[in-house]
Design a protein around this motif. Structure first.
Motif, PDB file in Angstrom:
ATOM      1  N   ASP A 251       0.840  -1.188   0.000  1.00 41.69           N
ATOM      2  CA  ASP A 251       0.000   0.000   0.000  1.00 41.69           C
ATOM      3  C   ASP A 251       0.883   1.249   0.000  1.00 41.69           C
ATOM      4  OD1 ASP A 251       0.824   0.534   2.725  1.00 41.69           O
ATOM      5  OD2 ASP A 251      -0.783  -0.777   3.440  1.00 41.69           O
ATOM      6  N   GLU A 252       0.254   2.398  -0.171  1.00 35.95           N
ATOM      7  CA  GLU A 252       1.019   3.628  -0.318  1.00 35.95           C
ATOM      8  C   GLU A 252       1.703   4.057   0.982  1.00 35.95           C
ATOM      9  OE1 GLU A 252      -0.984   6.816  -2.279  1.00 35.95           O
ATOM     10  OE2 GLU A 252      -1.029   5.735  -4.194  1.00 35.95           O
ATOM     11  N   ASP A 253       1.158   3.654   2.119  1.00 30.40           N
ATOM     12  CA  ASP A 253       1.844   3.966   3.375  1.00 30.40           C
ATOM     13  C   ASP A 253       3.205   3.269   3.423  1.00 30.40           C
ATOM     14  OD1 ASP A 253      -0.193   5.606   4.262  1.00 30.40           O
ATOM     15  OD2 ASP A 253      -1.195   4.017   5.407  1.00 30.40           O
ATOM     16  N   ALA A 254       3.260   2.020   2.949  1.00 29.43           N
ATOM     17  CA  ALA A 254       4.539   1.308   2.893  1.00 29.43           C
ATOM     18  C   ALA A 254       5.461   1.941   1.868  1.00 29.43           C
ATOM     19  CB  ALA A 254       4.306  -0.165   2.572  1.00 29.43           C
ATOM     20  N   VAL A 255       4.906   2.335   0.710  1.00 26.96           N
ATOM     21  CA  VAL A 255       5.720   2.983  -0.322  1.00 26.96           C
ATOM     22  C   VAL A 255       6.360   4.255   0.219  1.00 26.96           C
ATOM     23  CG1 VAL A 255       5.676   4.075  -2.595  1.00 26.96           C
ATOM     24  CG2 VAL A 255       4.345   2.009  -2.191  1.00 26.96           C
ATOM     25  N   ALA A 256       5.648   4.981   1.042  1.00 20.95           N
ATOM     26  CA  ALA A 256       6.154   6.252   1.565  1.00 20.95           C
ATOM     27  C   ALA A 256       7.400   6.086   2.419  1.00 20.95           C
ATOM     28  CB  ALA A 256       5.057   6.952   2.364  1.00 20.95           C
ATOM     29  N   THR A 257       7.672   4.860   2.890  1.00 19.24           N
ATOM     30  CA  THR A 257       8.846   4.618   3.739  1.00 19.24           C
ATOM     31  C   THR A 257      10.078   4.198   2.944  1.00 19.24           C
ATOM     32  OG1 THR A 257       8.406   2.254   4.130  1.00 19.24           O
ATOM     33  CG2 THR A 257       7.263   3.850   5.551  1.00 19.24           C
ATOM     34  N   LEU A 258       9.977   4.121   1.618  1.00 18.78           N
ATOM     35  CA  LEU A 258      11.073   3.603   0.818  1.00 18.78           C
ATOM     36  C   LEU A 258      12.358   4.410   0.972  1.00 18.78           C
ATOM     37  CD1 LEU A 258       9.372   2.556  -2.556  1.00 18.78           C
ATOM     38  CD2 LEU A 258      10.380   1.058  -0.829  1.00 18.78           C
ATOM     39  N   GLY A 259      12.227   5.688   1.239  1.00 15.74           N
ATOM     40  CA  GLY A 259      13.419   6.518   1.382  1.00 15.74           C
ATOM     41  C   GLY A 259      14.388   6.000   2.430  1.00 15.74           C
ATOM     42  N   ASP A 260      13.866   5.305   3.440  1.00 13.17           N
ATOM     43  CA  ASP A 260      14.712   4.746   4.501  1.00 13.17           C
ATOM     44  C   ASP A 260      15.096   3.295   4.234  1.00 13.17           C
ATOM     45  OD1 ASP A 260      14.518   7.120   5.980  1.00 13.17           O
ATOM     46  OD2 ASP A 260      12.608   6.465   6.867  1.00 13.17           O
ATOM     47  N   ARG A 261      14.622   2.721   3.112  1.00 17.10           N
ATOM     48  CA  ARG A 261      14.800   1.293   2.901  1.00 17.10           C
ATOM     49  C   ARG A 261      15.640   0.940   1.681  1.00 17.10           C
ATOM     50  NH1 ARG A 261       8.743  -0.508   2.846  1.00 17.10           N
ATOM     51  NH2 ARG A 261       9.615  -2.588   2.711  1.00 17.10           N
ATOM     52  N   PHE A 262      15.858   1.903   0.807  1.00 14.70           N
ATOM     53  CA  PHE A 262      16.703   1.612  -0.340  1.00 14.70           C
ATOM     54  C   PHE A 262      18.117   1.275   0.128  1.00 14.70           C
ATOM     55  CE2 PHE A 262      13.685   4.513  -2.669  1.00 14.70           C
ATOM     56  CZ  PHE A 262      13.180   3.551  -3.520  1.00 14.70           C
ATOM     57  N   THR A 263      18.698   0.245  -0.454  1.00 11.35           N
ATOM     58  CA  THR A 263      20.083  -0.117  -0.135  1.00 11.35           C
ATOM     59  C   THR A 263      20.998  -0.012  -1.347  1.00 11.35           C
ATOM     60  OG1 THR A 263      19.678  -2.478  -0.589  1.00 11.35           O
ATOM     61  CG2 THR A 263      19.330  -1.693   1.685  1.00 11.35           C
ATOM     62  N   ARG A 264      20.423   0.152  -2.541  1.00 10.78           N
ATOM     63  CA  ARG A 264      21.222   0.202  -3.767  1.00 10.78           C
ATOM     64  C   ARG A 264      21.036   1.515  -4.521  1.00 10.78           C
ATOM     65  NH1 ARG A 264      19.884  -5.854  -6.203  1.00 10.78           N
ATOM     66  NH2 ARG A 264      20.743  -7.053  -4.464  1.00 10.78           N
ATOM     67  N   LEU A 265      20.435   2.486  -3.881  1.00  8.87           N
ATOM     68  CA  LEU A 265      20.181   3.759  -4.552  1.00  8.87           C
ATOM     69  C   LEU A 265      21.501   4.383  -4.997  1.00  8.87           C
ATOM     70  CD1 LEU A 265      17.466   5.223  -5.051  1.00  8.87           C
ATOM     71  CD2 LEU A 265      18.053   6.720  -3.128  1.00  8.87           C
ATOM     72  N   PRO A 266      21.660   4.646  -6.301  1.00 15.93           N
ATOM     73  CA  PRO A 266      22.934   5.194  -6.786  1.00 15.93           C
ATOM     74  C   PRO A 266      23.241   6.557  -6.171  1.00 15.93           C
ATOM     75  CG  PRO A 266      21.620   4.338  -8.608  1.00 15.93           C
ATOM     76  CD  PRO A 266      20.729   4.349  -7.405  1.00 15.93           C
TER      77      PRO A 266
END
Length: 306
Positions: A251-266
């Motif tokens: 859901d979008e609430d989970a999507v909103a937390t992606l900023g803290d969960r990316f591990t491969r963001l260039p």
């Protein structure tokens, strides 16, 4: 037709250097610059009737009324949160590796038990996915639907073939694997799985240049959350999210937390959640769209550059 360079997946399998793949891929792809973490990884010009994915966008969006688009208008209910899915099937024809894209086109909501029963060594399972846009409109009219077929056979659920996509010449694959290939089963199992995975997401955040056969308009309505990746030069708005990598991304609430969960963001990339005072409308730029897929399999379309 759509071309996607999967040499990245083959490199992992074969241990070859990127220099070794340049000659093999030169004749089969039109390569553009990549904003991914690996500077040597190109992306390819793609032409898509479903809007494809993976290392390229592949990756595809299909709606309840036809592959690629949803026939809707500004007064229709929002598509935000609508559940969709696709299956990518690899096969060999005309001395090339091809991908057949199957879409649910609104025939069902991609049941969990059916998705779990699909052989992941035979299909790239693109779903479930949920839309994060409000409307999707074909400005050139609706494409003609194919005939529903039971896919995979024996599981009792129908899909429609939305596209047949030529990926790259068989000779390039044979050179990378060091073997003669006559059927898809001749490809080692590990390589088959890596190739299928490469149709779904890009851990390197490669940007694909997509030339659609019809003009598609994606609208994020004013006041709605828009999930944005910024590579330092251009900004990309998410059009669907998926739980194929992270089962909690539903859901979008989970999507909103992606900023803290990316591990491969260039390096240089940022993620943000924004709202706009006016509708954000994304249409191809001179017939082209630039599509980015993140490490979770979520797909984004470019909407502005510096």
């Amino acid at each position: 037709m759509k071309r996607i360079l999967f040499i990245n997946a083959l490199l992992v399998f074969s241990g070859c250097s990127s220099d070794d793949t340049d000659a093999a891929s030169e004749d089969s792809t039109t390569t553009t610059g990549s904003t991914g973490a690996a500077d040597g990884e190109g992306t390819t010009t793609t032409t898509d009737a479903t809007e494809g994915t993976g290392a390229a966008e592949s990756s595809g969006d299909s709606g309840s009324t036809g592959p690629g688009v949803v026939d809707t208008d500004a007064d229709a209910d929002s598509l935000r949160g609508v559940r969709t899915c696709e299956l990518n099937e690899l096969y060999i024809a005309d001395d090339a590796l091809w991908m057949r894209v199957w879409n649910e086109v609104g025939l069902h909501d991609c049941p969990d038990d059916w998705l779990a029963a699909i052989d992941a060594d035979a299909y790239g399972v693109g779903g479930p996915r949920w839309r994060s846009v409000d409307t999707i409109v074909s400005l050139d009219g609706m494409p003609e639907l194919g005939t529903p077929e039971e896919v995979p056979p024996g599981l009792g659920v129908s899909m429609v073939e939305a596209a047949a996509v030529e990926l790259f010449p068989l000779a390039a694959l044979e050179m990378q694997l060091g073997t003669t290939i006559e059927t898809f089963e001749d490809i080692p199992a590990q390589a088959r799985r890596m190739l299928l995975d490469a149709t779904l997401f890009s851990p390197d955040y490669a940007v694909a240049e997509v030339e659609r056969v019809f003009t598609t308009e994606f609208t994020h309505r004013a006041g709605q959350r828009v999930f944005i990746l910024d590579d330092g030069q251009c900004r990309y708005a998410m059009k669907y999210y998926t739980s194929i990598v992270d089962p909690d991304l539903v859901d979008e609430d989970a999507v909103a937390t992606l900023g803290d969960r990316f591990t491969r963001l260039p390096e240089g990339f940022t993620f943000s959640v924004e709202t706009f005072d006016e509708d954000l409308v994304i249409v191809e730029d001179a017939g082209l769209q630039y599509v980015l897929t993140d490490e979770f399999g979520n797909s984004y379309d470019r909407f502005e550059c510096d």
